[in-house]
Design a protein around this motif. Sequence first.
Motif, PDB file in Angstrom:
ATOM      1  N   VAL A   1      50.925  74.191  31.001  1.00 31.88           N
ATOM      2  CA  VAL A   1      49.759  73.588  30.359  1.00 31.88           C
ATOM      3  C   VAL A   1      48.638  73.588  31.390  1.00 31.88           C
ATOM      4  CG1 VAL A   1      48.810  71.534  29.244  1.00 31.88           C
ATOM      5  CG2 VAL A   1      51.223  72.130  28.916  1.00 31.88           C
ATOM      6  N   PRO A   2      47.572  74.359  31.169  1.00 33.37           N
ATOM      7  CA  PRO A   2      46.499  74.457  32.172  1.00 33.37           C
ATOM      8  C   PRO A   2      45.844  73.107  32.442  1.00 33.37           C
ATOM      9  CG  PRO A   2      46.321  76.188  30.512  1.00 33.37           C
ATOM     10  CD  PRO A   2      47.334  75.212  30.002  1.00 33.37           C
ATOM     11  N   GLY A   3      45.527  72.859  33.711  1.00 33.37           N
ATOM     12  CA  GLY A   3      44.844  71.636  34.109  1.00 33.37           C
ATOM     13  C   GLY A   3      43.808  71.942  35.170  1.00 33.37           C
ATOM     14  N   ARG A   4      43.367  70.929  35.869  1.00 32.95           N
ATOM     15  CA  ARG A   4      42.337  71.108  36.891  1.00 32.95           C
ATOM     16  C   ARG A   4      42.860  71.960  38.039  1.00 32.95           C
ATOM     17  NH1 ARG A   4      38.610  65.873  37.999  1.00 32.95           N
ATOM     18  NH2 ARG A   4      38.368  67.123  39.913  1.00 32.95           N
TER      19      ARG A   4
ATOM     20  N   LEU B   1      53.759  72.188  34.660  1.00 35.94           N
ATOM     21  CA  LEU B   1      54.835  73.120  34.350  1.00 35.94           C
ATOM     22  C   LEU B   1      56.014  72.325  33.797  1.00 35.94           C
ATOM     23  CD1 LEU B   1      54.843  75.293  37.595  1.00 35.94           C
ATOM     24  CD2 LEU B   1      53.952  75.964  35.372  1.00 35.94           C
ATOM     25  N   THR B   2      56.432  72.643  32.571  1.00 38.19           N
ATOM     26  CA  THR B   2      57.655  72.075  32.027  1.00 38.19           C
ATOM     27  C   THR B   2      58.671  73.204  31.943  1.00 38.19           C
ATOM     28  OG1 THR B   2      56.970  72.473  29.733  1.00 38.19           O
ATOM     29  CG2 THR B   2      56.404  70.337  30.704  1.00 38.19           C
ATOM     30  N   MET B   3      59.911  72.925  32.268  1.00 39.51           N
ATOM     31  CA  MET B   3      60.906  73.992  32.341  1.00 39.51           C
ATOM     32  C   MET B   3      62.242  73.539  31.806  1.00 39.51           C
ATOM     33  SD  MET B   3      61.073  73.979  36.522  1.00 39.51           S
ATOM     34  CE  MET B   3      59.287  74.109  36.572  1.00 39.51           C
ATOM     35  N   ASP B   4      63.047  74.503  31.379  1.00 40.99           N
ATOM     36  CA  ASP B   4      64.415  74.239  30.937  1.00 40.99           C
ATOM     37  C   ASP B   4      65.351  74.372  32.129  1.00 40.99           C
ATOM     38  OD1 ASP B   4      63.647  73.956  28.283  1.00 40.99           O
ATOM     39  OD2 ASP B   4      63.970  76.071  27.817  1.00 40.99           O
ATOM     40  N   ALA B   5      66.156  73.350  32.376  1.00 37.15           N
ATOM     41  CA  ALA B   5      67.157  73.453  33.424  1.00 37.15           C
ATOM     42  C   ALA B   5      68.198  74.503  33.054  1.00 37.15           C
ATOM     43  CB  ALA B   5      67.843  72.101  33.624  1.00 37.15           C
ATOM     44  N   ARG B   6      68.907  75.018  34.049  1.00 40.45           N
ATOM     45  CA  ARG B   6      70.007  75.938  33.755  1.00 40.45           C
ATOM     46  C   ARG B   6      70.957  75.283  32.756  1.00 40.45           C
ATOM     47  NH1 ARG B   6      73.658  77.375  38.641  1.00 40.45           N
ATOM     48  NH2 ARG B   6      71.671  78.041  39.556  1.00 40.45           N
TER      49      ARG B   6
ATOM     50  N   GLY C   1      68.468  67.748  27.292  1.00 37.19           N
ATOM     51  CA  GLY C   1      67.076  67.921  26.910  1.00 37.19           C
ATOM     52  C   GLY C   1      66.590  69.349  27.069  1.00 37.19           C
ATOM     53  N   ASN C   2      65.268  69.519  26.986  1.00 35.68           N
ATOM     54  CA  ASN C   2      64.632  70.821  27.198  1.00 35.68           C
ATOM     55  C   ASN C   2      63.173  70.584  27.533  1.00 35.68           C
ATOM     56  OD1 ASN C   2      62.931  71.177  24.580  1.00 35.68           O
ATOM     57  ND2 ASN C   2      64.968  70.592  23.841  1.00 35.68           N
ATOM     58  N   HIS C   3      62.457  71.657  27.842  1.00 34.41           N
ATOM     59  CA  HIS C   3      61.076  71.504  28.312  1.00 34.41           C
ATOM     60  C   HIS C   3      60.182  70.828  27.278  1.00 34.41           C
ATOM     61  CE1 HIS C   3      60.421  75.207  25.931  1.00 34.41           C
ATOM     62  NE2 HIS C   3      59.202  74.756  25.828  1.00 34.41           N
ATOM     63  N   GLY C   4      60.522  70.959  25.999  1.00 30.92           N
ATOM     64  CA  GLY C   4      59.709  70.359  24.947  1.00 30.92           C
ATOM     65  C   GLY C   4      59.673  68.844  24.985  1.00 30.92           C
ATOM     66  N   ASN C   5      60.631  68.219  25.666  1.00 30.08           N
ATOM     67  CA  ASN C   5      60.654  66.756  25.750  1.00 30.08           C
ATOM     68  C   ASN C   5      59.393  66.198  26.409  1.00 30.08           C
ATOM     69  OD1 ASN C   5      64.186  66.762  26.638  1.00 30.08           O
ATOM     70  ND2 ASN C   5      63.215  66.922  24.637  1.00 30.08           N
ATOM     71  N   PHE C   6      58.728  67.014  27.244  1.00 32.14           N
ATOM     72  CA  PHE C   6      57.560  66.541  27.983  1.00 32.14           C
ATOM     73  C   PHE C   6      56.262  67.202  27.527  1.00 32.14           C
ATOM     74  CE2 PHE C   6      60.461  65.132  31.558  1.00 32.14           C
ATOM     75  CZ  PHE C   6      60.096  63.788  31.474  1.00 32.14           C
ATOM     76  N   HIS C   7      56.287  67.902  26.403  1.00 34.58           N
ATOM     77  CA  HIS C   7      55.099  68.634  25.979  1.00 34.58           C
ATOM     78  C   HIS C   7      53.928  67.693  25.710  1.00 34.58           C
ATOM     79  CE1 HIS C   7      52.695  71.837  24.285  1.00 34.58           C
ATOM     80  NE2 HIS C   7      52.534  71.148  23.172  1.00 34.58           N
ATOM     81  N   THR C   8      54.169  66.625  24.963  1.00 36.79           N
ATOM     82  CA  THR C   8      53.096  65.678  24.640  1.00 36.79           C
ATOM     83  C   THR C   8      52.629  64.946  25.884  1.00 36.79           C
ATOM     84  OG1 THR C   8      54.054  65.374  22.436  1.00 36.79           O
ATOM     85  CG2 THR C   8      52.449  63.748  23.154  1.00 36.79           C
ATOM     86  N   VAL C   9      53.575  64.601  26.762  1.00 39.56           N
ATOM     87  CA  VAL C   9      53.230  63.948  28.023  1.00 39.56           C
ATOM     88  C   VAL C   9      52.347  64.869  28.868  1.00 39.56           C
ATOM     89  CG1 VAL C   9      54.153  63.110  30.215  1.00 39.56           C
ATOM     90  CG2 VAL C   9      55.277  62.482  28.073  1.00 39.56           C
ATOM     91  N   ALA C  10      52.717  66.135  28.946  1.00 39.59           N
ATOM     92  CA  ALA C  10      51.952  67.093  29.742  1.00 39.59           C
ATOM     93  C   ALA C  10      50.507  67.181  29.262  1.00 39.59           C
ATOM     94  CB  ALA C  10      52.623  68.468  29.689  1.00 39.59           C
ATOM     95  N   LYS C  11      50.313  67.285  27.957  1.00 35.98           N
ATOM     96  CA  LYS C  11      48.965  67.386  27.409  1.00 35.98           C
ATOM     97  C   LYS C  11      48.163  66.121  27.701  1.00 35.98           C
ATOM     98  CE  LYS C  11      49.891  68.473  23.123  1.00 35.98           C
ATOM     99  NZ  LYS C  11      49.626  68.896  21.722  1.00 35.98           N
ATOM    100  N   ALA C  12      48.825  64.973  27.596  1.00 35.12           N
ATOM    101  CA  ALA C  12      48.125  63.705  27.846  1.00 35.12           C
ATOM    102  C   ALA C  12      47.704  63.578  29.305  1.00 35.12           C
ATOM    103  CB  ALA C  12      49.022  62.528  27.458  1.00 35.12           C
TER     104      ALA C  12
END
Length: 298
Positions: A39-42, A77-82, A56-67
């Motif tokens: 998610v692009p930022g400053r 950067l949100t990522m899926d663990a192995r 979980g997966n990277h989508g768990n933090f998608h809304t948090v990342a945008k906020a």
Amino acid sequence: MLRRFPRAPAPTGGLSVRPPLVAAARSVVTAVPLAHVEVPGREDRLPLVMLHGLFGNHGNFHTVAKALVSRGSGKVLTMDARNHGSSPHSPLMTYEAMSLDVQHLLTRLGITKCIVLGHSMGGKTAMTLALQRPDLVERLISVDISPVTTALVSEFSTYISAMKSVRIPDGLSRSAARQLADDQLSPVVQLPHLRHFLLTNLVEVEGRYTWRLNLEAISHHLTDIMNFPVFHKPYLGPALFLGGSKSPYMSSKDYPEIQRLFPKADIQYIEGAGHIVHQEKFAEFITAVSKFLLPPEC
């Protein structure tokens, strides 16, 4: 509402001895290429790496990342663990391995310094990364987890067994498949919100429904996941340990070990939140993290 606890004094007595890691953790660790979303930022601020928890997966933090980006953070950067989400499966599931995966991804992306935030299993991965590579981590946020043993192996083992026992015939619609899986999980996983969370891992592959989690590897390494590696040298950067006041995963008995490994740790609790702090008290979570992320003049 936040409750802040003073930094615990340095421990004066002996530390409890954690069980040794299993033999697999001492074998040669090979990184896997993690699936990730940016998610692009400053551009003038350090990137923030976010690591999800078990199941979980990277989508768990998608809304948090945008906020957080909207509040002025650097790119996220949100990522899926192995063995989770779209990342490759591997028979090895230790914090050393998961930390190495993150290190390799950051190297591939040309990131030499970052802020790392992790929840639960992701929090322990973040702590491992900071302790192994303090040069890479400018500051650390651990969400509702401590660098100690988490004593819920049997509970998670029960969830895995229930997921393995789910049987879904071919040809069902996605909604029908999810409902059938939900019905089969409900006798064991009684909390609806927990079943919903587990069901985010149910995917259709070539007409058949399966779990995208590597349940075998996770099951085999549950003890590693519940424990924490032994470290002797502390991480001296800023650290925030942000827990839920209603959660059992971060308590005052953990403070000496937090202080030993993270002497600059600030320990806070969000009132009324359980283990999934970032969902249960979203606004309070974003405020607490933003205050820790951004320079005072912001």
